[in-house]
Design a protein around this motif. Structure first.
Motif, PDB file in Angstrom:
ATOM      1  N   THR A  73      52.803  12.396  13.055  1.00  0.00           N
ATOM      2  CA  THR A  73      54.171  12.089  13.457  1.00  0.00           C
ATOM      3  C   THR A  73      54.171  11.392  14.808  1.00  0.00           C
ATOM      4  O   THR A  73      53.530  11.860  15.745  1.00  0.00           O
ATOM      5  CB  THR A  73      55.015  13.372  13.506  1.00  0.00           C
ATOM      6  OG1 THR A  73      54.947  13.993  12.216  1.00  0.00           O
ATOM      7  CG2 THR A  73      56.469  13.067  13.825  1.00  0.00           C
ATOM      8  N   ILE A  74      54.884  10.266  14.890  1.00  0.00           N
ATOM      9  CA  ILE A  74      55.027   9.577  16.170  1.00  0.00           C
ATOM     10  C   ILE A  74      56.503   9.267  16.401  1.00  0.00           C
ATOM     11  O   ILE A  74      57.322   9.311  15.476  1.00  0.00           O
ATOM     12  CB  ILE A  74      54.201   8.269  16.256  1.00  0.00           C
ATOM     13  CG1 ILE A  74      54.671   7.229  15.227  1.00  0.00           C
ATOM     14  CG2 ILE A  74      52.724   8.533  16.074  1.00  0.00           C
ATOM     15  CD1 ILE A  74      54.065   5.843  15.444  1.00  0.00           C
ATOM     16  N   LYS A  75      56.803   8.988  17.664  1.00  0.00           N
ATOM     17  CA  LYS A  75      58.156   8.594  18.051  1.00  0.00           C
ATOM     18  C   LYS A  75      58.062   7.178  18.591  1.00  0.00           C
ATOM     19  O   LYS A  75      57.192   6.888  19.418  1.00  0.00           O
ATOM     20  CB  LYS A  75      58.624   9.514  19.177  1.00  0.00           C
ATOM     21  CG  LYS A  75      59.844  10.338  18.837  1.00  0.00           C
ATOM     22  CD  LYS A  75      60.298  11.011  20.107  1.00  0.00           C
ATOM     23  CE  LYS A  75      60.929  12.285  19.874  1.00  0.00           C
ATOM     24  NZ  LYS A  75      61.610  13.115  19.418  1.00  0.00           N
ATOM     25  N   VAL A  76      58.933   6.305  18.129  1.00  0.00           N
ATOM     26  CA  VAL A  76      58.933   4.944  18.672  1.00  0.00           C
ATOM     27  C   VAL A  76      60.320   4.604  19.211  1.00  0.00           C
ATOM     28  O   VAL A  76      61.338   5.043  18.670  1.00  0.00           O
ATOM     29  CB  VAL A  76      58.523   3.891  17.611  1.00  0.00           C
ATOM     30  CG1 VAL A  76      57.076   4.080  17.194  1.00  0.00           C
ATOM     31  CG2 VAL A  76      59.435   3.921  16.387  1.00  0.00           C
ATOM     32  N   ASP A  77      60.330   3.813  20.289  1.00  0.00           N
ATOM     33  CA  ASP A  77      61.599   3.330  20.839  1.00  0.00           C
ATOM     34  C   ASP A  77      62.154   2.248  19.918  1.00  0.00           C
ATOM     35  O   ASP A  77      61.398   1.471  19.351  1.00  0.00           O
ATOM     36  CB  ASP A  77      61.370   2.684  22.217  1.00  0.00           C
ATOM     37  CG  ASP A  77      60.926   3.690  23.265  1.00  0.00           C
ATOM     38  OD1 ASP A  77      60.949   4.892  22.958  1.00  0.00           O
ATOM     39  OD2 ASP A  77      60.548   3.255  24.376  1.00  0.00           O
ATOM     40  N   LYS A  96      44.883   9.015  20.341  1.00  0.00           N
ATOM     41  CA  LYS A  96      45.079   8.886  18.893  1.00  0.00           C
ATOM     42  C   LYS A  96      44.884   7.452  18.427  1.00  0.00           C
ATOM     43  O   LYS A  96      45.223   7.115  17.303  1.00  0.00           O
ATOM     44  CB  LYS A  96      46.485   9.376  18.523  1.00  0.00           C
ATOM     45  CG  LYS A  96      46.691  10.859  18.780  1.00  0.00           C
ATOM     46  CD  LYS A  96      45.800  11.698  17.865  1.00  0.00           C
ATOM     47  CE  LYS A  96      45.800  13.147  18.305  1.00  0.00           C
ATOM     48  NZ  LYS A  96      44.893  13.953  17.479  1.00  0.00           N
ATOM     49  N   LEU A 128      46.533   4.805  18.874  1.00  0.00           N
ATOM     50  CA  LEU A 128      47.733   4.166  18.338  1.00  0.00           C
ATOM     51  C   LEU A 128      47.675   2.663  18.609  1.00  0.00           C
ATOM     52  O   LEU A 128      47.004   2.189  19.527  1.00  0.00           O
ATOM     53  CB  LEU A 128      48.993   4.784  18.945  1.00  0.00           C
ATOM     54  CG  LEU A 128      49.251   6.246  18.565  1.00  0.00           C
ATOM     55  CD1 LEU A 128      50.598   6.716  19.103  1.00  0.00           C
ATOM     56  CD2 LEU A 128      49.192   6.473  17.052  1.00  0.00           C
ATOM     57  N   ALA A 129      48.407   1.933  17.778  1.00  0.00           N
ATOM     58  CA  ALA A 129      48.222   0.489  17.711  1.00  0.00           C
ATOM     59  C   ALA A 129      48.466  -0.233  19.030  1.00  0.00           C
ATOM     60  O   ALA A 129      47.686  -1.097  19.431  1.00  0.00           O
ATOM     61  CB  ALA A 129      49.129  -0.087  16.627  1.00  0.00           C
ATOM     62  N   GLU A 130      49.551   0.121  19.712  1.00  0.00           N
ATOM     63  CA  GLU A 130      49.870  -0.658  20.908  1.00  0.00           C
ATOM     64  C   GLU A 130      48.851  -0.452  22.013  1.00  0.00           C
ATOM     65  O   GLU A 130      48.486  -1.387  22.707  1.00  0.00           O
ATOM     66  CB  GLU A 130      51.240  -0.255  21.443  1.00  0.00           C
ATOM     67  CG  GLU A 130      52.357  -0.544  20.488  1.00  0.00           C
ATOM     68  CD  GLU A 130      53.581   0.215  20.936  1.00  0.00           C
ATOM     69  OE1 GLU A 130      53.783   1.326  20.405  1.00  0.00           O
ATOM     70  OE2 GLU A 130      54.284  -0.279  21.820  1.00  0.00           O
ATOM     71  N   LYS A 186      55.496   1.724  23.958  1.00  0.00           N
ATOM     72  CA  LYS A 186      56.788   2.223  23.488  1.00  0.00           C
ATOM     73  C   LYS A 186      56.692   3.153  22.281  1.00  0.00           C
ATOM     74  O   LYS A 186      57.626   3.271  21.511  1.00  0.00           O
ATOM     75  CB  LYS A 186      57.688   1.025  23.165  1.00  0.00           C
ATOM     76  CG  LYS A 186      58.009   0.183  24.406  1.00  0.00           C
ATOM     77  CD  LYS A 186      58.709  -1.121  24.013  1.00  0.00           C
ATOM     78  CE  LYS A 186      58.092  -2.303  24.719  1.00  0.00           C
ATOM     79  NZ  LYS A 186      58.324  -3.577  24.122  1.00  0.00           N
ATOM     80  N   SER A 187      55.512   3.745  22.099  1.00  0.00           N
ATOM     81  CA  SER A 187      55.425   4.743  21.037  1.00  0.00           C
ATOM     82  C   SER A 187      54.649   5.933  21.580  1.00  0.00           C
ATOM     83  O   SER A 187      53.809   5.794  22.465  1.00  0.00           O
ATOM     84  CB  SER A 187      54.741   4.167  19.799  1.00  0.00           C
ATOM     85  OG  SER A 187      53.492   3.646  20.121  1.00  0.00           O
ATOM     86  N   GLU A 188      54.954   7.113  21.065  1.00  0.00           N
ATOM     87  CA  GLU A 188      54.214   8.291  21.529  1.00  0.00           C
ATOM     88  C   GLU A 188      53.864   9.186  20.356  1.00  0.00           C
ATOM     89  O   GLU A 188      54.615   9.296  19.384  1.00  0.00           O
ATOM     90  CB  GLU A 188      55.022   9.072  22.583  1.00  0.00           C
ATOM     91  CG  GLU A 188      56.300   9.642  22.023  1.00  0.00           C
ATOM     92  CD  GLU A 188      57.085  10.478  23.028  1.00  0.00           C
ATOM     93  OE1 GLU A 188      56.528  11.458  23.551  1.00  0.00           O
ATOM     94  OE2 GLU A 188      58.262  10.173  23.253  1.00  0.00           O
ATOM     95  N   PHE A 189      52.712   9.814  20.499  1.00  0.00           N
ATOM     96  CA  PHE A 189      52.231  10.756  19.502  1.00  0.00           C
ATOM     97  C   PHE A 189      53.032  12.053  19.609  1.00  0.00           C
ATOM     98  O   PHE A 189      53.284  12.531  20.708  1.00  0.00           O
ATOM     99  CB  PHE A 189      50.748  11.016  19.765  1.00  0.00           C
ATOM    100  CG  PHE A 189      50.175  12.107  18.927  1.00  0.00           C
ATOM    101  CD1 PHE A 189      49.827  11.875  17.609  1.00  0.00           C
ATOM    102  CD2 PHE A 189      49.997  13.384  19.455  1.00  0.00           C
ATOM    103  CE1 PHE A 189      49.304  12.900  16.828  1.00  0.00           C
ATOM    104  CE2 PHE A 189      49.471  14.409  18.672  1.00  0.00           C
ATOM    105  CZ  PHE A 189      49.134  14.156  17.362  1.00  0.00           C
ATOM    106  N   VAL A 190      53.443  12.596  18.475  1.00  0.00           N
ATOM    107  CA  VAL A 190      54.168  13.864  18.489  1.00  0.00           C
ATOM    108  C   VAL A 190      53.291  14.994  17.946  1.00  0.00           C
ATOM    109  O   VAL A 190      53.041  15.984  18.619  1.00  0.00           O
ATOM    110  CB  VAL A 190      55.486  13.774  17.680  1.00  0.00           C
ATOM    111  CG1 VAL A 190      56.192  15.129  17.651  1.00  0.00           C
ATOM    112  CG2 VAL A 190      56.403  12.710  18.257  1.00  0.00           C
ATOM    113  N   SER A 191      52.826  14.844  16.719  1.00  0.00           N
ATOM    114  CA  SER A 191      52.037  15.927  16.127  1.00  0.00           C
ATOM    115  C   SER A 191      51.243  15.405  14.943  1.00  0.00           C
ATOM    116  O   SER A 191      51.447  14.279  14.486  1.00  0.00           O
ATOM    117  CB  SER A 191      52.964  17.046  15.651  1.00  0.00           C
ATOM    118  OG  SER A 191      53.806  16.539  14.619  1.00  0.00           O
TER     119      SER A 191
END
Ligand SMILES: Cc1cc2nc3c(=O)[nH]c(=O)nc-3n(C[C@H](O)[C@H](O)[C@H](O)COP(=O)(O)OP(=O)(O)OC[C@H]3O[C@@H](n4cnc5c(N)ncnc54)[C@H](O)[C@@H]3O)c2cc1C
Ligand SMILES: Nc1ncnc2c1ncn2[C@@H]1O[C@H](COP(=O)(O)O)[C@@H](O)[C@H]1O
Lengths: 248, 313
Positions: free
Chosen positions: A165-169, B67, B69-71, B174-179
């Motif tokens: 799960t990720i959050k994006v703006d 993680k 992540l792409a950015e 502008k994206s963050e890992f949650v779980s």
């Protein structure tokens, strides 16, 4: 929030693929074509967001020959508001598709673009990520669930190890995976209604995008074939064969 | 030509897919460096340095890379590309996620999921769910390539490359890992296993997968599934083998209660030996199976387990 959904017209997933004998490509003459299955999932997602009041306007775009209009009509019949057809008879590679979409985003200013994770013809799995980079927007690929909270999206993604799960703006790009939803069938009244919805006619030139290919296809061949082997009658016979093969 | 290979890892161990990608890179040219980007990757970088044929390892250790992540990956890799002619990564969900961003930033067309290297600019890749193999030549100045690990042998481990630490990524992310909800299993990973046994819609329920798991445990096999079995909720999504799931090519693939749709075959038809257990003798899976067993799986699979037990497995 305005939502843009790019859809591709591809060989229907049920059609048996035939490689042309001159090795120039796959035979697409007189075969059934449909909307890329992942794009149906994207359309469904956009329509559901509109029904839930999260999306205010939904715009579908397809880049391709005249017949791509049929694919746009399908999305309109599923409930999207209007279409943009970028007409070209050339094959357009993901990079050029992403550049055209970037220009459309510039004109339309959507807050969210929903693409399929992959087109089942070229199996590239690139366009959404490329668009994200060109726009400098965050991305959430392979979406399994999508939720909007405020000016962010929470997306569960299907990854090799399970779910992430990720959050994006927002604004953001998402690409859809198989289990995000089950796309609806368009009802007859909605198919009729879709005929009156607007489709803008455009060309790659209108967006100033050079679509000349970067990859030259030298040849397209049949994969190495496998043939049916033998039947076994029981477990003892199977285990004996597998031992002889040296695989267990 | 100078080639950068992006390592696949979980911050603890390097994944075999990296070694296979190095093999693909070495088929393009001899100056191959490996980038290990993550958080706390000292050990992973040391493992990467052992891969045969690797010139140098670049390590980037930063919390934003935990993680991959792409950015964040884009921020690390794009600046490095001034010094490289090509960048390769395995076509796992991690590589698939960040590589096209690099390609777009460099203004090149990515070549996805290659199964062969014909030269520094020419590659073979499956299209249409592997029903056609395309040979493509790139005219871009730099090549961005994802590699299908099952198509390449793993490079050896007799190297001793140097490890160099590179600058942290900058830029606004502008994206963050949650779980994460990862499938836990003591069995081998699907894509790395020598034996895979997969169940389809014919399994009828998630509980029924227990009969497959018993065979898997006897054989040290990984467990996979068809899309229908995943969609029905029998097993998690990461079990899916196929065009849009995982591609596997084990020594032995056993398909149980799977009809053999082209989308499934796309993910397993390069297996060395294929066994199919299906009660429908006309199921298409039998057309690719080396050994077909027409039987009700609820009898056949326990019988197979008992036979394996008898043989000492
Ligand atoms: C865009 C797209 C992507 C897709 N990607 C994938 C993918 O990556 N992977 C994938 O697998 N599929 C994929 N599919 C789905 C694919 O088309 C098939 O629908 C799916 O593979 C079917 O799964 P199945 O064989 O388990 O089910 P079915 O086709 O329903 O087959 C079940 C089989 O079980 C047998 N059976 C039933 N009961 C028993 C019993 N008691 N004993 C023995 N045999 C029994 C039946 O005879 C039958 O052959 C995709 C489809 C689309 C449109
Ligand atoms: N010609 C096209 N027109 C509109 N959308 C496209 C086109 N090609 C690709 N896309 C979008 O990009 C996604 C991924 O495609 P690909 O990167 O080619 O696998 C598709 O699911 C579509 O959403």
């Amino acid at each position: 929030m305005k939502v843009l959904v790019p859809v591709k017209r591809v060989l229907d997933y049920n059609v048996k693929v035939r490689v042309k004998s001159d090795q120039s490509g796959v035979d697409l003459a007189n075969v059934k074509m449909s909307m890329n299955p992942f794009d149906e999932i994207s359309v469904e997602q956009a329509v559901r967001m509109q029904e839930a009041g999260t999306a205010t306007e939904t715009v579908v775009v397809s880049i391709g020959p005249d017949k791509a209009q049929e694919t746009i009509r399908t999305a309109l019949a599923m409930g999207m508001d209007r279409g943009i057809h970028v007409k070209t008879d050339e094959e357009v590679e993901p990079l050029a598709v992403a550049k055209i979409l970037q220009a459309i985003v510039g004109e339309e200013n959507p807050e969210l673009v929903i693409l399929g994770k992959q087109a089942i013809d070229d199996d590239s799995n690139q366009t959404g990520q490329m668009l994200g980079a060109l726009l400098d927007w965050p991305q959430a690929t392979f979406a399994n669930t999508v939720e909007k909270d405020g000016n962010k999206l929470t997306v569960a993604r299907e990854i090799d190890g399970g779910l992430q799960t990720i959050k994006v703006d927002l604004p953001a790009v998402i690409t859809t995976d198989l289990r995000l939803n089950e796309p609806r069938y368009a009802s007859l009244p909605n198919i009729m209604k879709a005929k009156r919805k607007e489709i803008a006619a455009k060309t790659p030139d209108d967006y100033g995008v050079d679509i000349s290919p970067r990859l030259a296809t030298l040849k397209v061949e049949e994969p190495a074939g496998r043939s049916a082997g033998v039947k076994v009658e029981d477990a003892a016979e199977l285990v004996a064969k597998l031992k002889t093969e040296g695989v267990i | 030509m100078a080639i950068l290979v992006v390592a696949e890892h979980d911050n603890q161990n390097i994944k075999d897919a990296t070694h296979k990608t190095v093999t693909a890179a070495l088929a393009m040219g001899s100056d191959v460096d490996v980038l290990v980007a993550g958080k706390g990757v000292k050990d992973v970088a040391a493992e990467a340095a052992k891969i045969s044929g690797v010139r140098k390892v670049l390590a980037c250790d930063h919390v934003s890379l935990k993680k991959q992540l792409a950015e964040a990956m884009q921020e690390v890799i794009v600046p490095l590309m001034d010094g490289y002619d090509a960048v390769l990564a395995p076509d796992t969900t991690t590589g698939k996620n960040f590589m096209p961003r690099i390609a777009a930033k460099l203004d090149v067309m990515q070549i996805s999921s290659i199964s062969g290297v014909e030269g520094a600019d020419t590659f073979v890749r499956p299209i249409y769910a592997g029903n056609a193999m395309a040979t493509v030549k790139s005219s871009d100045a730099k090549k961005v390539v994802t590699v299908r690990p099952t198509s390449f042998d793993a490079a050896g481990e007799d190297g001793s490359a140097s490890v160099e630490t590179i600058a942290d990524p900058s830029g606004d992310i502008k994206s963050e890992f949650v779980s994460e909800e990862l499938s836990k299993s003591d069995r081998p990973e699907l894509t790395a296993a020598k034996i895979v046994i997969s169940g389809g819609r014919g399994m009828g329920s998630g509980e029924n997968f227990a009969i497959i798991e018993k065979v898997a445990d006897k054989l040290g096999a990984a467990v996979g599934a068809s899309r229908a079995a995943v969609d029905a909720g029998f097993v998690p999504n990461d079990y899916q083998v196929g065009q849009t799931g995982k591609v596997v090519a084990p020594e032995l693939y056993i398909a149980v209660g799977i009809s053999g749709a082209i989308q499934h075959l796309a993910g397993m038809k390069d297996s060395k030996i294929i066994v199919a257990i299906n009660k429908d003798e006309d199921a298409p899976i039998f057309q690719v199976a080396d050994y077909g067993w027409v039987a009700d799986l609820f009898n056949a699979v326990p019988e197979l387990e008992a036979e394996l037990a008898k043989a000492g497995y």
